[in-house]
Write a protein that holds these residues in place. Structure first.
Motif, PDB file in Angstrom:
ATOM      1  N   MET A   1       0.854  -1.172   0.000  1.00  0.00           N
ATOM      2  CA  MET A   1       0.000   0.000   0.000  1.00  0.00           C
ATOM      3  C   MET A   1       0.905   1.241   0.000  1.00  0.00           C
ATOM      4  N   THR A   2       0.605   2.163  -0.881  1.00  0.00           N
ATOM      5  CA  THR A   2       1.388   3.396  -0.929  1.00  0.00           C
ATOM      6  C   THR A   2       1.014   4.288   0.251  1.00  0.00           C
ATOM      7  N   ARG A   3       1.823   5.300   0.481  1.00  0.00           N
ATOM      8  CA  ARG A   3       1.515   6.224   1.573  1.00  0.00           C
ATOM      9  C   ARG A   3       0.185   6.939   1.323  1.00  0.00           C
ATOM     10  N   ALA A   4      -0.052   7.337   0.079  1.00  0.00           N
ATOM     11  CA  ALA A   4      -1.316   8.005  -0.258  1.00  0.00           C
ATOM     12  C   ALA A   4      -2.510   7.083  -0.020  1.00  0.00           C
ATOM     13  N   GLU A   5      -2.370   5.813  -0.378  1.00  0.00           N
ATOM     14  CA  GLU A   5      -3.447   4.847  -0.141  1.00  0.00           C
ATOM     15  C   GLU A   5      -3.684   4.670   1.356  1.00  0.00           C
ATOM     16  N   TRP A   6      -2.604   4.569   2.118  1.00  0.00           N
ATOM     17  CA  TRP A   6      -2.699   4.440   3.571  1.00  0.00           C
ATOM     18  C   TRP A   6      -3.421   5.645   4.165  1.00  0.00           C
ATOM     19  N   GLU A   7      -3.005   6.828   3.771  1.00  0.00           N
ATOM     20  CA  GLU A   7      -3.615   8.060   4.282  1.00  0.00           C
ATOM     21  C   GLU A   7      -5.092   8.142   3.911  1.00  0.00           C
ATOM     22  N   SER A   8      -5.461   7.607   2.750  1.00  0.00           N
ATOM     23  CA  SER A   8      -6.860   7.684   2.309  1.00  0.00           C
ATOM     24  C   SER A   8      -7.790   6.838   3.173  1.00  0.00           C
ATOM     25  N   LEU A   9      -7.227   5.957   3.987  1.00  0.00           N
ATOM     26  CA  LEU A   9      -8.052   5.151   4.888  1.00  0.00           C
ATOM     27  C   LEU A   9      -8.679   5.979   6.000  1.00  0.00           C
ATOM     28  N   CYS A  10      -8.060   7.111   6.321  1.00  0.00           N
ATOM     29  CA  CYS A  10      -8.630   7.979   7.361  1.00  0.00           C
ATOM     30  C   CYS A  10      -9.974   8.502   6.871  1.00  0.00           C
ATOM     31  N   ASP A  11     -11.019   8.302   7.674  1.00  0.00           N
ATOM     32  CA  ASP A  11     -12.361   8.728   7.268  1.00  0.00           C
ATOM     33  C   ASP A  11     -12.652  10.180   7.632  1.00  0.00           C
ATOM     34  N   GLY A  12     -11.755  10.813   8.384  1.00  0.00           N
ATOM     35  CA  GLY A  12     -11.945  12.212   8.747  1.00  0.00           C
ATOM     36  C   GLY A  12     -12.916  12.418   9.890  1.00  0.00           C
ATOM     37  N   CYS A  13     -13.070  11.418  10.747  1.00  0.00           N
ATOM     38  CA  CYS A  13     -14.025  11.544  11.855  1.00  0.00           C
ATOM     39  C   CYS A  13     -13.496  12.405  13.000  1.00  0.00           C
ATOM     40  N   GLY A  14     -12.185  12.400  13.213  1.00  0.00           N
ATOM     41  CA  GLY A  14     -11.579  13.179  14.294  1.00  0.00           C
ATOM     42  C   GLY A  14     -11.574  12.491  15.641  1.00  0.00           C
ATOM     43  N   ARG A  15     -12.126  11.310  15.758  1.00  0.00           N
ATOM     44  CA  ARG A  15     -12.192  10.630  17.061  1.00  0.00           C
ATOM     45  C   ARG A  15     -10.810  10.345  17.648  1.00  0.00           C
ATOM     46  N   CYS A  16      -9.856  10.014  16.801  1.00  0.00           N
ATOM     47  CA  CYS A  16      -8.520   9.707  17.327  1.00  0.00           C
ATOM     48  C   CYS A  16      -7.826  10.962  17.838  1.00  0.00           C
ATOM     49  N   CYS A  17      -8.342  12.138  17.491  1.00  0.00           N
ATOM     50  CA  CYS A  17      -7.760  13.406  17.925  1.00  0.00           C
ATOM     51  C   CYS A  17      -8.372  13.920  19.224  1.00  0.00           C
ATOM     52  N   LEU A  18      -9.203  13.111  19.846  1.00  0.00           N
ATOM     53  CA  LEU A  18      -9.737  13.441  21.162  1.00  0.00           C
ATOM     54  C   LEU A  18      -8.771  12.917  22.216  1.00  0.00           C
ATOM     55  N   HIS A  19      -8.653  13.644  23.295  1.00  0.00           N
ATOM     56  CA  HIS A  19      -7.774  13.194  24.375  1.00  0.00           C
ATOM     57  C   HIS A  19      -8.381  11.978  25.063  1.00  0.00           C
ATOM     58  N   LYS A  20      -7.485  11.060  25.399  1.00  0.00           N
ATOM     59  CA  LYS A  20      -7.864   9.863  26.131  1.00  0.00           C
ATOM     60  C   LYS A  20      -7.135   9.859  27.463  1.00  0.00           C
ATOM     61  N   LEU A  21      -7.752   9.269  28.456  1.00  0.00           N
ATOM     62  CA  LEU A  21      -7.138   9.152  29.781  1.00  0.00           C
ATOM     63  C   LEU A  21      -6.970   7.676  30.094  1.00  0.00           C
ATOM     64  N   ARG A  22      -5.860   7.359  30.735  1.00  0.00           N
ATOM     65  CA  ARG A  22      -5.624   5.973  31.117  1.00  0.00           C
ATOM     66  C   ARG A  22      -5.345   5.933  32.616  1.00  0.00           C
ATOM     67  N   ASP A  23      -6.114   5.103  33.319  1.00  0.00           N
ATOM     68  CA  ASP A  23      -5.919   4.936  34.754  1.00  0.00           C
ATOM     69  C   ASP A  23      -4.616   4.171  34.973  1.00  0.00           C
TER      70      ASP A  23
END
Length: 144
Positions: A1-23
């Motif tokens: 898979m090319t880098r462009a193909e890999w990047e195209s997998l991102c759906d643009g939801c933004g969920r991974c850009c939310l902060h997460k907390l780990r106990d």
């Protein structure tokens, strides 16, 4: 898979850009609705994707190897789905042909975040929805 193909997998939801907390004691993960300072809450896109690692040093660059080891990607994430051997959902832009379907299905963070600098204690912003499939995202009849 090319880098462009890999990047195209991102759906643009933004969920991974939310902060997460780990106990630290239980290792339990908690999602918040606090957005990374570079996330545009309306477009759900990074405001400086090319230079994000410099501006946000703990931003994680996803690779196939890293995806396999990361436990915090949301269940709707295409990288996670493919790593689990699952198909892309109907609302994914590569399937639907439209970037807007991720928002129409209720998958994106659009309108549901608080800015990092306005949040105060992140513990006050723990939410469950980033770790769940939205009901509208499951309905394949809405494709089209």
């Amino acid at each position: 898979m090319t880098r462009a193909e890999w990047e195209s997998l991102c759906d643009g939801c933004g969920r991974c850009c939310l902060h997460k907390l780990r106990d630290e004691e239980t290792d339990r993960l908690a999602y918040t609705n606090v957005a990374c300072r570079l996330l545009d809450g309306e477009t759900c896109q990074c405001k400086d994707y090319a230079d994000r690692k410099t501006r946000v040093p703990d931003c994680v660059k996803l690779t196939p190897k890293r995806v396999a080891a990361i436990d915090w990607l949301p269940p709707t994430c295409a990288y996670r789905l493919l790593a689990e051997g699952r198909d892309l959902p109907w609302w994914h832009p590569l399937v639907s042909g439209r970037a807007e379907t991720v928002h129409e299905a209720g998958v994106s963070v659009r309108g549901r975040t608080i800015a990092e600098r306005e949040a105060g204690d992140f513990e006050d912003h723990v939410v469950a929805w980033p770790g769940r499939w939205p009901p509208g995202a499951k309905d394949r009849r809405r494709a089209g």
